[in-house]
Design a protein around this motif. Structure first.
Motif, short mmCIF file in Angstrom:
data_model
loop_
_atom_site.label_atom_id
_atom_site.label_comp_id
_atom_site.label_asym_id
_atom_site.label_seq_id
_atom_site.Cartn_x
_atom_site.Cartn_y
_atom_site.Cartn_z
N ASN A 21 0.82 -1.20 0.00
CA ASN A 21 0.00 0.00 0.00
C ASN A 21 0.86 1.25 0.00
N LEU A 24 2.31 1.89 -3.51
CA LEU A 24 1.28 2.35 -4.43
C LEU A 24 0.86 3.78 -4.08
N GLU A 25 0.85 4.07 -2.78
CA GLU A 25 0.47 5.42 -2.38
C GLU A 25 1.51 6.45 -2.85
N GLY A 28 1.01 7.04 -6.43
CA GLY A 28 -0.14 7.93 -6.61
C GLY A 28 0.21 9.38 -6.37
N VAL A 29 0.98 9.61 -5.32
CA VAL A 29 1.40 10.98 -5.00
C VAL A 29 2.24 11.55 -6.14
N LEU A 31 2.17 10.73 -9.26
CA LEU A 31 1.31 11.03 -10.41
C LEU A 31 0.62 12.38 -10.22
N GLN A 32 0.08 12.60 -9.03
CA GLN A 32 -0.60 13.87 -8.78
C GLN A 32 0.35 15.05 -8.89
N TYR A 34 3.03 15.12 -10.80
CA TYR A 34 3.29 15.33 -12.22
C TYR A 34 2.16 16.13 -12.87
N VAL A 35 0.91 15.80 -12.50
CA VAL A 35 -0.24 16.49 -13.08
C VAL A 35 -0.21 17.99 -12.78
N LYS A 38 2.67 19.72 -14.66
CA LYS A 38 2.34 19.94 -16.06
C LYS A 38 1.34 21.10 -16.21
N LEU A 39 0.34 21.09 -15.32
CA LEU A 39 -0.69 22.13 -15.36
C LEU A 39 -0.08 23.53 -15.30
N PHE A 180 -18.54 15.45 2.34
CA PHE A 180 -18.31 15.95 0.98
C PHE A 180 -18.22 17.47 1.00
N ILE A 193 -4.67 23.86 -4.09
CA ILE A 193 -4.46 23.59 -5.51
C ILE A 193 -4.06 24.88 -6.24
#
Lengths: 266, 267
Positions: A21, A24-25, A28-29, A31-32, A34-35, A38-39, A180, A193
């Motif tokens: 875990n 994989l975590e 995941g971090v 990837l975020q 990188y996003v 790039k943004l 939520f 963000i």
């Protein structure tokens, strides 16, 4: 105080039990990260003048660190989800029977898991990010000091927000629908963000009125050098004020709930 | 096949009736879903009111892209949200109950539950798609609306099939939660709100070939927004339903492979 460490250590062990875990975590971090990297690159290339004098490395630093401290300043999981779970299962009684102040006990638990996440989920990806991307490093000792203090105060502020949010479950047993709303509000109003200086002027008074600005924006903007000297001190003092204010309110509310609490079954 | 369909529909009916017992939860959940999505869209709005466009995509185009994703995701959430929980079913032994009954396990598993939160996603996304349509001044020929329905269903299948494929590995390993969570990050963390063309080739290929979530919204949106000639891969826009069917086939194969090798955890 030693009790505080015992609860913290226990929470540390619980968090570090699953190794796959963990990897994989981390993936995941990354990837975020990188996003968002790039943004901001794309946006900076399009219209560098819209950044109002903030450089691309400063912006990347803000965005990457925003993602990363998101894993220690967590609204998805924390003291509120713990309280809700315990209330629902009827096990909150065991927490209340412990000869420790409830808020101190909750804080110790949260501190333990925060430190675990700091060591495993913040430091390694941050090191990787420094290798991959062009980011700023705060060099002046004052700025580093400011950042550390800001981060610590941010954790306390978010802890009390989460704590009070979790208290709702004493009334409703469930946080589902509310969570939520809470999650969306913190994400939007904290500047995690998008830095808050980019928000339209009409929203600024609202953002200043909420404690969430102190949670993400303040430490991030100190780290990347947007808040300096006097504006840094103002931001830090604002944080302290929020911290004390929220502590007092949390105590009052908890006192009331505790006095009128009826636990059914168990 | 026909028998399976009857069983499935009977189960779904029972699941809907169960859900309707809890109305307050339903209303609170729907409101929560609205606010959660509004929060994400508000962030895009802040960005795009400052920068006008993101890699050539305007605010309303991003709204369209986002809600195309949300529509497919919502449909899949209503009917197939619980497939993520296969691991839990296996560990707790609930899955063994399914195996003892004389009906297809996959049908029983899929028909077990319905989830109302997805209804909020569907309502909101339809409303936002209509808003985006007007704000973008689109004027589609009649068949395009039919195509939109096809795409909405195929998006739901794409997401459902990828998830089913990945959770089926828990028949072999009993653990798949972390794997599914990481994979779904490519869905809600990447394709959901960002036009895929702004990313590098590696990430583009991952969401097109390895975990083809981009067929949920990005590729189909190219034709809806008249952008299929802007990018060299515009032709892919028509292949979303084909991709959905291939994935469904792969997912069912993986499920069958896994279930043959399944050994109960014994609890």
């Amino acid at each position: 105080m030693s009790l505080f460490w015992i609860f913290s250590r226990q929470s540390f062990y619980q968090q570090s039990a699953y190794r796959l875990n963990f990897w994989l975590e981390i993936a995941g971090v990354m990837l975020q990260i990188y996003v968002v990297y790039k943004l901001w690159n794309v946006l900076f290339e399009q219209t560098p003048q819209s950044f109002g004098g903030v450089s691309l490395p400063q912006m990347i630093t803000y965005a990457v660190l925003g993602m990363l401290i998101g894993s220690i300043l967590n609204t998805g999981e924390g003291v509120h989800t713990y309280i809700q779970q315990q209330v629902r299962m009827g096990q909150i009684t065991t927490d209340l029977m412990k000869p420790v102040d409830f808020i101190v006990h909750m804080m110790a638990r949260d501190f333990g898991s925060m430190i675990t996440r700091l060591v495993f989920l913040l430091v390694p990806p941050l090191a990787i990010s420094y290798l991959l991307f062009d980011m700023v490093i705060p060099t002046s000792p004052l700025r580093i000091f400011g950042f550390v203090v800001a981060l610590a105060q941010a954790w306390v502020i978010l802890f009390f927000c989460n704590f009070m949010f979790g208290l709702i479950s004493f009334k409703t047993l469930d946080l589902m629908g509310f969570s939520f709303t809470y999650f969306a509000l913190v994400r939007f109003a904290s500047g995690q963000i998008v830095p808050l200086w980019m928000y339209p002027d009409v929203l600024q008074p609202v953002l200043n009125f909420l404690p969430f600005k102190s949670v993400f924006y303040t430490p991030l903007a100190i780290y990347n050098g947007v808040l300096t000297s006097s504006s840094m001190w103002t931001a830090l003092l604002t944080q302290t004020a929020w911290m004390i204010g929220l502590f007092v309110v949390a105590r009052l509310i908890w006192g009331r709930i505790h006095n009128s609490l009826i636990v059914q079954g168990g | 096949m026909r028998e399976n369909m009857t069983i499935y529909l009977t189960m779904i009916r029972a699941a809907v009736l169960t859900r309707l017992e809890y109305r307050a939860d339903f209303v609170m959940g729907i409101i929560g879903v609205f606010i959660l999505n509004a929060g994400t869209l508000a962030t895009s709005w802040v960005l795009l009111s400052r920068f006008q466009n993101l890699h050539g995509w305007t605010f309303w185009e991003i709204v369209f892209l986002y809600n195309m994703w949300l529509l497919g995701h919502g449909i899949r959430a209503v009917f197939f949200r619980h497939i993520n929980m296969l691991e839990q079913f296996i560990v707790e032994g609930t899955f063994d109950q399914i195996l003892t009954r004389p009906a297809n396990p996959l049908v029983q598993f899929l028909g077990r539950e319905v989830h109302y939160l997805g209804v909020g996603d569907v309502l909101l996304s339809v409303f936002m798609l209509v808003l985006a349509y007007h704000n973008l001044g689109l004027n589609w020929p009649w068949w395009m609306f039919g195509w939109l329905i096809v795409i909405a269903l195929s998006s739901a299948v794409v997401e459902m099939a990828i998830t089913l494929l990945l959770v089926s590995t828990s028949f072999l390993t009993t653990r798949s939660r972390a794997l599914v969570n990481s994979a779904s990050l490519f869905s809600w963390g990447v394709v959901q709100q960002y036009p895929v063309d702004m990313f590098g080739k590696l990430l583009r290929n991952i969401v097109t070939i390895l975990l083809p979530f981009a067929f949920m919204n990005y590729y189909p949106s190219l034709v809806f927004l008249g952008k299929q000639d802007v990018v060299p891969w515009g032709f892919l826009t028509w292949y979303a339903p084909v991709v959905a069917l291939i994935l469904l086939f792969l997912a069912i194969s993986m499920w069958n492979y896994g279930i043959k090798r399944y050994q109960s955890s014994g609890s």
